[in-house]
Design a protein around this motif. Sequence first.
Motif, PDB file in Angstrom:
ATOM      1  N   GLY A  44       0.790  -1.228   0.000  1.00 14.96           N
ATOM      2  CA  GLY A  44       0.000   0.000   0.000  1.00 14.96           C
ATOM      3  C   GLY A  44       0.819   1.273   0.000  1.00 14.96           C
ATOM      4  O   GLY A  44       0.277   2.370   0.141  1.00 14.96           O
ATOM      5  N   THR A  49       1.008   2.164  -8.027  1.00 13.56           N
ATOM      6  CA  THR A  49       0.387   3.392  -8.541  1.00 13.56           C
ATOM      7  C   THR A  49       1.419   4.228  -9.297  1.00 13.56           C
ATOM      8  O   THR A  49       1.136   4.749 -10.375  1.00 13.56           O
ATOM      9  N   LYS A 323      -1.222 -12.891   0.485  1.00 13.62           N
ATOM     10  CA  LYS A 323      -1.254 -12.423  -0.894  1.00 13.62           C
ATOM     11  C   LYS A 323      -0.283 -13.238  -1.759  1.00 13.62           C
ATOM     12  O   LYS A 323      -0.620 -13.641  -2.868  1.00 13.62           O
TER      13      LYS A 323
HETATM   14  N1  LIG Z   1      -7.858   1.558  -8.128  1.00 15.47           N
HETATM   15  C1  LIG Z   1      -7.761   1.989  -6.874  1.00 15.47           C
HETATM   16  N2  LIG Z   1      -8.785   2.668  -6.300  1.00 15.47           N
HETATM   17  C2  LIG Z   1      -8.697   3.128  -5.034  1.00 15.47           C
HETATM   18  N3  LIG Z   1      -7.609   2.953  -4.232  1.00 15.47           N
HETATM   19  C3  LIG Z   1      -6.566   2.285  -4.743  1.00 15.47           C
HETATM   20  C4  LIG Z   1      -6.576   1.759  -6.078  1.00 15.47           C
HETATM   21  N4  LIG Z   1      -5.389   1.139  -6.309  1.00 15.47           N
HETATM   22  C5  LIG Z   1      -4.668   1.270  -5.171  1.00 15.47           C
HETATM   23  N5  LIG Z   1      -5.368   1.958  -4.229  1.00 15.47           N
HETATM   24  C6  LIG Z   1      -4.882   2.322  -2.888  1.00 15.47           C
HETATM   25  O1  LIG Z   1      -3.762   3.169  -3.059  1.00 15.47           O
HETATM   26  C7  LIG Z   1      -2.746   2.866  -2.106  1.00 15.47           C
HETATM   27  C8  LIG Z   1      -1.445   2.481  -2.806  1.00 15.47           C
HETATM   28  O2  LIG Z   1      -1.647   1.281  -3.521  1.00 15.47           O
HETATM   29  P1  LIG Z   1      -0.529   0.610  -4.448  1.00 15.47           P
HETATM   30  O3  LIG Z   1      -1.161  -0.566  -5.117  1.00 15.47           O
HETATM   31  O4  LIG Z   1       0.053   1.654  -5.310  1.00 15.47           O
HETATM   32  O5  LIG Z   1       0.545   0.152  -3.367  1.00 15.47           O
HETATM   33  P2  LIG Z   1       1.790  -0.835  -3.502  1.00 15.47           P
HETATM   34  O6  LIG Z   1       2.936  -0.140  -2.873  1.00 15.47           O
HETATM   35  O7  LIG Z   1       1.942  -1.281  -4.896  1.00 15.47           O
HETATM   36  O8  LIG Z   1       1.372  -2.061  -2.577  1.00 15.47           O
HETATM   37  P3  LIG Z   1       1.645  -3.655  -2.723  1.00 15.47           P
HETATM   38  O9  LIG Z   1       2.964  -3.913  -2.089  1.00 15.47           O
HETATM   39  O10 LIG Z   1       0.526  -4.252  -1.951  1.00 15.47           O
HETATM   40  O11 LIG Z   1       1.593  -4.008  -4.177  1.00 15.47           O
HETATM   41  C9  LIG Z   1      -3.315   1.774  -1.221  1.00 15.47           C
HETATM   42  O12 LIG Z   1      -3.892   2.377  -0.087  1.00 15.47           O
HETATM   43  C10 LIG Z   1      -4.382   1.137  -2.098  1.00 15.47           C
HETATM   44  O13 LIG Z   1      -5.406   0.583  -1.310  1.00 15.47           O
END
Ligand SMILES: Nc1ncnc2c1ncn2[C@@H]1O[C@H](COP(=O)(O)OP(=O)(O)OP(=O)(O)O)[C@@H](O)[C@H]1O
Length: 333
Positions: A44, A49, A323
């Motif tokens: 997260g 993103t 996961k």
């Molecule tokens: N499509 C979406 N709509 C709303 N919130 C989202 C969406 N995608 C991600 N988020 C939220 O944005 C934040 C960042 O998510 P992201 O997937 O970029 O993290 P990450 O660092 O890749 O995590 P992970 O290690 O789990 O892959 C999190 O709080 C997630 O719940």
Amino acid sequence: MHKDEYVIETDKLAKTYPGGIKAVKGIDMKIQRGQIYGFLGPNGAGKTTTIKMLSTSIKPTSGTARVMGYDISKDSMKVRKVIGVVPQDLTTDEDLKGIENMELVGRFYDIPPRESRKKAEELLDLVDLTEFGNKYVSTYSGGMRKRLELIVGLIHNPKVLFLDEPTLGLDVQTRTKMWEYIRKVKEEFGMTIVLTSHYLEEVDELADIISIIDHGQIVVTGTPEELKNSLQGDIIEATFSDSMQSKKFGEYSKSVDVTYPKENVVRMKVKDSDMEVPHIMKYMSDNNLSPIRFSISKPSLDQVFLDYTGREIREEEAGDTRKAQMNMRRLRK
Ligand SMILES: Nc1ncnc2c1ncn2[C@@H]1O[C@H](COP(=O)(O)OP(=O)(O)OP(=O)(O)O)[C@@H](O)[C@H]1O
Ligand SMILES: [Mg+2]
């Protein structure tokens, strides 16, 4: 693109999802040609993103970024031509053969079939999948599937490759093998690679530059060595047979940072272990302290992460096991 320009440059890049989740809160980064740039952060943190914005699959809410000199919002089609993306989720089709998956992507990029097949064969060879190119993906092991995912992203000769969690769900041995292939891709093609991971060992092993990302912000950037050196200190750990001794050892000096990971174990952070150890030896001898274990180590990325975020990345990994298992199940399916 000029020779001295950065391959990727972002300016206050930010993403707020509908519903108000601030996933990425304005990040600045500069990535040089031929580097492996590692994004390290817990679940997260905003890694995926960021990758999605840079690879133009989602639009930033504010801020900008350039990839190979092209603006990700204004020139997204040009960006797509020069990048390869291996997303966190699997994308290859299990009902097709390995080589068919690659040719399908080749068609998507309008590569002439003969050229596409030649490139596919070369890439299969690169990751030791030549024998399996004509087998259905459904028969692949998890590690083989990840290797195929890696090369599918390379069929159109991209200049930049985005790898989102390239080894998630793989066992340690298969992960190590994957690191070799990633390094090979960098060396054979002079590729600039942006990779995300929440495995400390992975970024330590692969990345030339690391940014630690937490709650949508970059908290620190540097080479693995720079990050470790930034903690300015070595870790001394001593284990005693009883807590009387460990307590006494912990009283060694007020000026060093002392913690007790366990009752009988003392951990000290000292500025320079070469200078400090002789004094520590004398103190132990004067106080009749005899450790059953004594070690001196340079700070690891674990400690760097802890220092900059106030949390251990491993706590997050616990939640991630589920996961990873789910991903593994998908890989096996
Ligand atoms: N499509 C979406 N709509 C709303 N919130 C989202 C969406 N995608 C991600 N988020 C939220 O944005 C934040 C960042 O998510 P992201 O997937 O970029 O993290 P990450 O660092 O890749 O995590 P992970 O290690 O789990 O892959 C999190 O709080 C997630 O719940
Ligand atoms: Mg992610």
